[in-house]
Design an enzyme around this catalytic site. Structure first.
Site, mmCIF file in Angstrom:
data_model
loop_
_atom_site.group_PDB
_atom_site.id
_atom_site.type_symbol
_atom_site.label_atom_id
_atom_site.label_comp_id
_atom_site.label_asym_id
_atom_site.label_seq_id
_atom_site.Cartn_x
_atom_site.Cartn_y
_atom_site.Cartn_z
ATOM 1 N N LYS A 46 -17.608 1.301 -71.921
ATOM 2 C CA LYS A 46 -18.071 2.686 -71.738
ATOM 3 C C LYS A 46 -16.880 3.608 -71.451
ATOM 4 C CE LYS A 46 -19.675 3.865 -67.495
ATOM 5 N NZ LYS A 46 -18.951 4.992 -66.894
ATOM 6 N N ASP A 63 -21.707 10.033 -61.439
ATOM 7 C CA ASP A 63 -22.242 9.194 -60.373
ATOM 8 C C ASP A 63 -22.338 9.947 -59.071
ATOM 9 O OD1 ASP A 63 -22.761 6.465 -61.143
ATOM 10 O OD2 ASP A 63 -20.715 6.558 -61.917
HETATM 11 N N1 EPU Z 1 -9.803 12.598 -57.896
HETATM 12 C C1 EPU Z 1 -9.430 13.756 -57.291
HETATM 13 N N2 EPU Z 1 -8.929 14.760 -58.061
HETATM 14 C C2 EPU Z 1 -8.796 14.648 -59.400
HETATM 15 C C3 EPU Z 1 -9.172 13.443 -60.024
HETATM 16 C C4 EPU Z 1 -9.686 12.434 -59.243
HETATM 17 O O1 EPU Z 1 -9.534 13.899 -56.084
HETATM 18 O O2 EPU Z 1 -8.349 15.622 -60.055
HETATM 19 C C5 EPU Z 1 -10.378 11.529 -57.081
HETATM 20 C C6 EPU Z 1 -11.839 11.356 -57.477
HETATM 21 O O3 EPU Z 1 -12.643 12.262 -56.814
HETATM 22 C C7 EPU Z 1 -12.106 9.932 -57.124
HETATM 23 C C8 EPU Z 1 -10.766 9.230 -57.366
HETATM 24 O O4 EPU Z 1 -9.796 10.284 -57.357
HETATM 25 O O5 EPU Z 1 -12.439 9.792 -55.774
HETATM 26 C C9 EPU Z 1 -10.718 8.449 -58.663
HETATM 27 O O6 EPU Z 1 -10.816 9.327 -59.767
HETATM 28 P P1 EPU Z 1 -10.306 8.975 -61.230
HETATM 29 O O7 EPU Z 1 -9.926 10.244 -61.883
HETATM 30 O O8 EPU Z 1 -9.302 7.873 -61.162
HETATM 31 O O9 EPU Z 1 -11.604 8.391 -61.860
HETATM 32 P P2 EPU Z 1 -12.559 9.022 -62.935
HETATM 33 O O10 EPU Z 1 -11.809 9.338 -64.171
HETATM 34 O O11 EPU Z 1 -13.405 10.061 -62.328
HETATM 35 C C10 EPU Z 1 -13.007 6.636 -63.929
HETATM 36 C C11 EPU Z 1 -14.239 5.870 -64.323
HETATM 37 C C12 EPU Z 1 -14.947 5.362 -63.087
HETATM 38 C C13 EPU Z 1 -13.988 4.519 -62.257
HETATM 39 C C14 EPU Z 1 -12.721 5.302 -61.934
HETATM 40 C C15 EPU Z 1 -11.655 4.466 -61.223
HETATM 41 C C16 EPU Z 1 -14.908 6.983 -66.326
HETATM 42 C C17 EPU Z 1 -15.918 7.821 -67.025
HETATM 43 N N3 EPU Z 1 -15.128 6.740 -65.066
HETATM 44 O O12 EPU Z 1 -13.490 7.750 -63.191
HETATM 45 O O13 EPU Z 1 -15.984 4.538 -63.585
HETATM 46 O O14 EPU Z 1 -14.631 4.140 -61.056
HETATM 47 O O15 EPU Z 1 -12.144 5.790 -63.175
HETATM 48 O O16 EPU Z 1 -11.332 3.346 -61.977
HETATM 49 O O17 EPU Z 1 -13.955 6.518 -66.934
HETATM 50 C C18 EPU Z 1 -18.141 3.653 -63.747
HETATM 51 O O18 EPU Z 1 -17.874 3.309 -64.889
HETATM 52 O O19 EPU Z 1 -19.178 3.286 -63.146
HETATM 53 C C19 EPU Z 1 -17.233 4.547 -63.046
HETATM 54 C C20 EPU Z 1 -17.596 5.275 -62.005
#
Ligand code: EPU
Length: 425
Positions: free
Chosen positions: A29, A124
């Site tokens: 995904k 989420d």
């Molecule tokens: N964060 C910030 N500021 C930002 C970006 C992120 O504070 O500008 C914080 C977020 O709020 C969060 C943490 O940093 O607490 C991690 O964020 P990240 O950007 O690394 O994750 P994401 O891109 O939002 C993706 C996956 C998640 C997975 C995380 C970490 C997707 C669509 N989602 O999220 O997957 O947990 O990376 O590996 O790629 C899932 O598939 O169930 C899922 C939640």
């Protein structure tokens, strides 16, 4: 697609002896959603394979159709995306609020069209998930942002390269800046970039399109911008989903037995496989994946999930579920999503002995859980409930199945085929 009717559905699971057979792991995904968004970068016809049949893919398809792409699923696992160039760079609230990965259209739209209007993203429900790093990085590349009426508006004549160092290796920010940098003028360097296998998959997709990216798979990515007409559409096979693979490993680990997990890429799961190995699960590499053999009983261990290549937080609900039937006491520490322990209450309903305090969960293993109605609060916690149900006497019914449908391609059918007593109602 069956996966779209998850609203009031439940999944019923009963403990039923060892699992035996083969599970094929679908595409990831967290890769395919970004590949789909990146087709905004070039006109033409893209072909994606190993595309999972999950609701998030359907929502992303709706979002990209609203923006102007044409998407079709001509056969199982396949997707054809046609970009005619007739694009409206506006991502509407009704779609954006349903999926966090909608933020991934920001980089491609801004770099290609110079302007985007995007409702702020949802996804989420586990605490605030800001996008400040996406915004700061794009500002460093010359974009200006304005917030009004719930919309984020970004503009830039042409983005330029920049040196960006992240405080934290954000997956989404790495992807957005990387896709934006592909068409920016000059060189962009991203330090402390995220390096999940899904990011590598996206890099390889972009390079095949004609992008110039080096440092792929490392925490320093260097992107030389290219001219728009040097990008072309491509065919691409989505990387298998390491988190779904881990879910089937956790399933056999608690139910007992032996599974061939076809498509599992051990090199993408090194740390989590090591932790599972510490718990007593045995692995053998095969040409197409992994053979997994469950121990008589799992051993308890301590785990601190860290960003990839650490044993990523997405595995944590599975790990806590495994520990809840392990022999001994294990401590799991959460560093990234403090709100992401909600499913622990559900595990407690199944008789798990788990106490949380701040960022820690202390799990005292019990020999067997006991079936009860529980709720899926998000995708991964929902899958963990399914796994817990396999380790519980009697029947476990899981509601909130729409969360599981967002990221799992027929988890019920896949587990039933290897001997689990599981059905969707
Ligand atoms: N964060 C910030 N500021 C930002 C970006 C992120 O504070 O500008 C914080 C977020 O709020 C969060 C943490 O940093 O607490 C991690 O964020 P990240 O950007 O690394 O994750 P994401 O891109 O939002 C993706 C996956 C998640 C997975 C995380 C970490 C997707 C669509 N989602 O999220 O997957 O947990 O990376 O590996 O790629 C899932 O598939 O169930 C899922 C939640």
């Amino acid at each position: 697609m069956a996966a779209q009717v998850g609203g009031l559905a439940t999944i019923a699971v009963r403990h039923a002896g060892p699992l035996e057979g083969t599970v094929v792991v679908p595409g990831a995904k967290n890769s395919v959603l970004k590949l789909m968004a990146s087709t905004l970068l070039a006109d033409g016809v893209f072909e994606l394979t190993n595309v999972p049949d999950i609701v998030d893919v359907a929502i992303m398809s709706d979002l990209l159709s609203a923006i102007g792409l044409e998407l079709a699923r001509p056969q199982a696992g396949g997707m054809v995306v046609t970009n005619t160039g007739d694009i409206t760079p506006v991502a509407p609230y009704e779609l954006v609020e349903r999926i966090r990965a909608s933020i991934n259209v920001l980089g491609p739209l801004l770099t290609r069209f110079g302007h985007v209007r995007l409702s702020l993203p949802g996804g989420d429900d586990f605490g605030a998930r800001p996008i400040d790093m996406h915004v700061a990085g794009l500002e460093a590349m010359g974009a200006t942002f304005k917030y009004s009426h719930g919309y984020l508006e970004a503009s830039a004549d042409r983005l330029h390269g920049a040196d960006i160092t992240f405080d934290f290796p954000s997956v989404g920010a790495t992807e957005n800046l990387m896709t934006a940098a592909v068409l920016a003028e000059g060189t962009t360097r991203i330090d402390n970039a995220a390096r999940e296998p899904e990011i590598t998959d996206l890099c390889q997709f972009l390079v095949a399109m004609g992008a110039n990216i080096s440092g792929i798979g490392t925490s320093t990515l260097v992107i030389e911008g290219v001219e728009r007409d040097s990008l072309r559409p491509v065919a691409h096979d989505t990387v298998p989903d390491r988190i779904q693979a881990a879910t089937y490993i956790a399933a056999v680990a608690v139910a007992g037995g032996s599974l061939d997990v076809e498509g599992a890429r051990p090199e993408h799961m090194a740390m989590v496989l090591e932790r599972f190995g510490d718990m007593g699960v045995e692995f053998t590499d095969t040409t197409s994946g992994l053979t997994v053999v469950a121990p008589e009983r799992l051993r308890s261990i301590d785990v601190a999930p860290l960003p990839y290549p650490g044993s990523a937080p997405d595995y944590k609900p599975l790990i806590i579920t495994m520990l809840s039937v392990g022999d001994g006491v294990g401590i799991v520490t959460e560093n990234l999503y403090p709100g992401r322990f909600r499913y622990v209450e559900e595990l407690q309903r199944l008789g798990a002995d788990v106490r949380t305090s701040g960022h820690h969960a202390v799990v005292r293993g019990v020999p067997r859980l006991s079936g009860a109605p529980v709720r899926a609060h998000d995708i991964r916690a929902g899958a963990a409930m399914v796994v817990a149900g396999l380790a519980a006497e009697g029947e476990t019914t899981i509601s909130g199945v729409h969360h599981i449908d967002r990221g799992y391609d027929d988890i019920v059918g896949r587990l039933a085929a290897v001997g689990a007593d599981i059905e969707r109602r």
